[in-house]
Design a protein around this motif. Structure first.
Motif, mmCIF file in Angstrom:
data_model
loop_
_atom_site.group_PDB
_atom_site.id
_atom_site.type_symbol
_atom_site.label_atom_id
_atom_site.label_comp_id
_atom_site.label_asym_id
_atom_site.label_seq_id
_atom_site.Cartn_x
_atom_site.Cartn_y
_atom_site.Cartn_z
ATOM 1 N N LEU A 131 0.964 -1.228 -0.010
ATOM 2 C CA LEU A 131 0.209 -0.061 -0.028
ATOM 3 C C LEU A 131 0.780 1.183 -0.142
ATOM 4 C CD1 LEU A 131 -2.757 1.466 0.299
ATOM 5 C CD2 LEU A 131 -2.444 1.351 2.950
ATOM 6 N N ASP A 132 0.444 2.131 -0.910
ATOM 7 C CA ASP A 132 1.357 3.498 -0.944
ATOM 8 C C ASP A 132 -0.071 4.389 -0.610
ATOM 9 O OD1 ASP A 132 3.293 5.434 -1.365
ATOM 10 O OD2 ASP A 132 2.509 5.601 -3.721
ATOM 11 N N GLY A 138 1.351 8.520 -8.359
ATOM 12 C CA GLY A 138 1.409 7.129 -8.602
ATOM 13 C C GLY A 138 2.781 6.624 -9.029
ATOM 14 N N ILE A 139 3.934 7.499 -9.153
ATOM 15 C CA ILE A 139 5.034 7.045 -9.685
ATOM 16 C C ILE A 139 5.978 6.054 -8.910
ATOM 17 C CG2 ILE A 139 6.175 9.038 -8.898
ATOM 18 C CD1 ILE A 139 7.919 9.095 -11.701
ATOM 19 N N TRP A 140 5.722 6.275 -7.413
ATOM 20 C CA TRP A 140 6.586 5.411 -6.769
ATOM 21 C C TRP A 140 5.825 3.888 -6.800
ATOM 22 C CZ3 TRP A 140 5.443 1.903 -3.010
ATOM 23 C CH2 TRP A 140 6.486 1.350 -2.097
ATOM 24 N N ALA A 141 4.542 3.971 -6.811
ATOM 25 C CA ALA A 141 3.629 2.637 -6.917
ATOM 26 C C ALA A 141 3.985 1.677 -8.093
ATOM 27 C CB ALA A 141 2.147 3.006 -6.592
ATOM 28 N N ILE A 142 4.076 2.556 -9.220
ATOM 29 C CA ILE A 142 4.259 1.912 -10.460
ATOM 30 C C ILE A 142 5.507 1.347 -10.809
ATOM 31 C CG2 ILE A 142 4.218 2.400 -13.077
ATOM 32 C CD1 ILE A 142 2.230 4.778 -12.545
ATOM 33 N N GLU A 143 6.562 2.168 -10.089
ATOM 34 C CA GLU A 143 7.820 1.818 -10.152
ATOM 35 C C GLU A 143 8.362 0.725 -9.205
ATOM 36 O OE1 GLU A 143 11.027 4.543 -10.400
ATOM 37 O OE2 GLU A 143 10.155 5.752 -11.890
ATOM 38 N N GLN A 147 9.535 -3.267 -10.329
ATOM 39 C CA GLN A 147 10.563 -3.838 -9.721
ATOM 40 C C GLN A 147 10.265 -5.007 -8.856
ATOM 41 O OE1 GLN A 147 13.089 -1.017 -7.565
ATOM 42 N NE2 GLN A 147 12.955 0.405 -9.310
ATOM 43 N N HIS A 148 8.976 -5.179 -8.440
ATOM 44 C CA HIS A 148 8.608 -6.310 -7.769
ATOM 45 C C HIS A 148 7.278 -6.885 -8.234
ATOM 46 C CE1 HIS A 148 11.450 -5.113 -4.382
ATOM 47 N NE2 HIS A 148 10.955 -3.863 -4.756
ATOM 48 N N PRO A 149 7.458 -7.821 -9.446
ATOM 49 C CA PRO A 149 6.346 -8.231 -10.087
ATOM 50 C C PRO A 149 5.395 -9.305 -9.313
ATOM 51 C CG PRO A 149 8.592 -9.097 -10.994
ATOM 52 C CD PRO A 149 8.839 -8.166 -10.103
ATOM 53 N N GLY A 150 6.147 -9.803 -8.074
ATOM 54 C CA GLY A 150 5.358 -10.701 -7.316
ATOM 55 C C GLY A 150 4.446 -10.016 -6.355
ATOM 56 N N SER A 151 4.516 -8.650 -6.374
ATOM 57 C CA SER A 151 3.596 -7.854 -5.289
ATOM 58 C C SER A 151 2.542 -7.294 -6.097
ATOM 59 C CB SER A 151 4.375 -6.656 -4.965
ATOM 60 O OG SER A 151 5.887 -6.863 -4.421
ATOM 61 N N GLN A 152 1.325 -7.252 -5.506
ATOM 62 C CA GLN A 152 0.143 -6.266 -5.695
ATOM 63 C C GLN A 152 0.244 -5.174 -4.994
ATOM 64 O OE1 GLN A 152 -2.031 -7.413 -7.882
ATOM 65 N NE2 GLN A 152 -0.694 -9.197 -8.319
ATOM 66 N N VAL A 153 0.528 -3.996 -5.872
ATOM 67 C CA VAL A 153 0.481 -2.665 -5.343
ATOM 68 C C VAL A 153 -0.792 -1.672 -5.475
ATOM 69 C CG1 VAL A 153 1.935 -0.617 -5.354
ATOM 70 C CG2 VAL A 153 2.963 -2.786 -5.720
ATOM 71 N N LEU A 154 -1.242 -1.174 -4.403
ATOM 72 C CA LEU A 154 -2.330 -0.350 -4.309
ATOM 73 C C LEU A 154 -1.878 1.162 -3.927
ATOM 74 C CD1 LEU A 154 -5.367 0.595 -4.228
ATOM 75 C CD2 LEU A 154 -5.758 -0.471 -1.941
ATOM 76 N N GLY A 155 -2.013 2.244 -4.881
ATOM 77 C CA GLY A 155 -1.907 3.441 -4.265
ATOM 78 C C GLY A 155 -3.291 4.349 -3.908
ATOM 79 N N ASP A 188 1.652 -6.283 3.295
ATOM 80 C CA ASP A 188 3.145 -6.803 4.052
ATOM 81 C C ASP A 188 3.706 -5.688 3.971
ATOM 82 O OD1 ASP A 188 2.336 -9.617 3.997
ATOM 83 O OD2 ASP A 188 1.951 -9.270 1.905
ATOM 84 N N PHE A 189 3.580 -4.526 3.135
ATOM 85 C CA PHE A 189 4.324 -3.290 3.193
ATOM 86 C C PHE A 189 3.551 -2.324 3.024
ATOM 87 C CE2 PHE A 189 7.875 -0.667 0.604
ATOM 88 C CZ PHE A 189 8.165 -0.168 1.843
ATOM 89 N N ILE A 190 3.560 -1.165 3.733
ATOM 90 C CA ILE A 190 2.957 0.044 3.551
ATOM 91 C C ILE A 190 4.177 1.073 3.572
ATOM 92 C CG2 ILE A 190 1.367 1.675 4.769
ATOM 93 C CD1 ILE A 190 -0.093 -0.451 6.148
ATOM 94 N N HIS A 191 3.725 2.148 2.612
ATOM 95 C CA HIS A 191 4.714 3.021 2.220
ATOM 96 C C HIS A 191 4.023 4.624 2.137
ATOM 97 C CE1 HIS A 191 6.883 5.630 -0.807
ATOM 98 N NE2 HIS A 191 7.911 5.303 -0.098
#
Length: 349
Positions: A131-132, A138-143, A147-155, A188-191
């Motif tokens: 989670l971002d 959204g540039i951090w979340a996209i990058e 870089q982490h194709p095994g992650s599901q990223v939500l911004g 698992d990771f909040i940014h």
């Protein structure tokens, strides 16, 4: 930060995706990104020849970002700038194309400052759910998703200014991180990054984040501490010093604080986090500081502030009674101080 060593998930079903980043890489010698021994830079020292090896760095910075097109929704217009309509007034800065380009430049400033990385937290494998908060463009979340194709990223953000075409493992939602969190699964990771203008009660946001982390999950905040500091005598007669003091007063009147970073460790401890790590980085306002690392960081920081200081100041200084024309005139004086290598100011991050 909580210990990330216990994170373990099956990633066999992860979807790989090829994505061309919206960021144009800066050609740079890796040595520029080194601050010498230790895990973080020391406070910068004054360079007697401040213009050494500076022009080429500044040129690279100015050509290093691309603006992200956004005309997705209606916004609020004020003083020739546009602002978010959802929960209008919660965030002081604009969200128009000029501000989006500045945010993408600021993204590079953060990554360069911490060693050309997106995050300081070490991962032995891709965190499954990320989670971002206050994601901006959204540039951090996209990058991170790339870089982490095994992650599901939500911004999440108040402004719908993120691009429409995304990696398959990245998505965005319009949301206010100060509302009650209602995510169906923990992360698992909040940014979070550059949050100092965002929240009335940052401690409550930290508590909600802790409650929405999976066991062994990690949270990382990167943020700035105002007002600025100085090497040598404090230039109390300078426009830059006056601007710092007035901005701190202005955001206080608006019910916010730009000094919350000094409380982050306490917020984390009180929320229940363990293994908390705090690192400090320093952004000089101009190439007055010694060393190629600080000159590169200063080039990015100066360009970021020259582009953004008017947008930052219009609402905040307007709240102190200054007219739009008075704010714009004062801002020009502050910009001159940002370019002046005899003003030895820096921001602690």
């Amino acid at each position: 930060m909580a210990d990330s060593s216990s994170l373990s998930r099956d990633r066999d079903d992860a979807t790989s995706f090829s994505w061309a980043s919206t960021r144009t890489a800066v050609e740079q010698d890796p040595s520029l990104l080194s601050w010498g021994s230790g895990s973080q830079p020391s406070v910068p020292s004054v360079d007697d020849d401040a213009q050494t090896e500076t022009r080429s760095i500044s040129g690279s910075v100015r050509s290093s970002t691309m603006s992200i097109d956004s005309s997705l929704y209606h916004f609020v217009e004020e003083n020739g700038r546009t602002y978010h309509r959802y929960k209008e007034g919660r965030y002081f800065l604009p969200n128009d194309a000029a501000e989006q380009e500045r945010l993408d430049l600021q993204h590079q400033l953060f990554t360069v400052a911490i060693g050309n990385k997106l995050n300081i937290t070490p991962f032995s494998h891709d965190p499954l759910r990320v989670l971002d908060i206050a994601t901006g463009t959204g540039i951090w979340a996209i990058e991170f998703a790339v870089q982490h194709p095994g992650s599901q990223v939500l911004g999440t953000d108040l402004s719908p200014i993120q691009p429409q075409f995304l990696p398959e493992n990245c998505r965005f939602e319009i949301d206010d991180a100060e509302d009650e969190w209602a995510f169906s699964e923990p992360f698992d990771f909040i940014h979070g990054r550059a949050l100092m203008s965002c929240f009335n009660d940052p401690a409550a946001v930290v508590r909600q984040a802790f409650a929405n982390l999976a066991p062994g999950g990690v949270m990382e905040f990167q943020d700035a501490l105002f007002p600025m500091s100085y090497v040598g005598d404090t230039p109390v007669d300078s426009a830059l010093y006056r601007w710092n003091e007035m901005m701190v007063e202005g955001v206080t009147r608006l019910g916010r604080s730009w000094s919350n970073v000094k409380n982050y460790r306490r917020y984390f401890e009180e929320a229940g986090f363990e293994d908390i790590v705090e690192k400090r980085f320093y952004w000089p306002t101009s190439p007055w500081a010694k060393g190629l690392y600080f000159k590169l960081v200063a080039a990015y920081f100066q360009e970021d502030m020259l582009a953004g200081i008017e947008g930052m100041s219009l609402k905040v200084l307007g709240g102190l009674g200054m007219s739009t024309d008075e704010v714009k005139g004062f801002v020009e004086e502050v910009k001159r101080d940002f370019r002046d290598t005899s003003v030895h100011a820096y921001l602690t991050v």
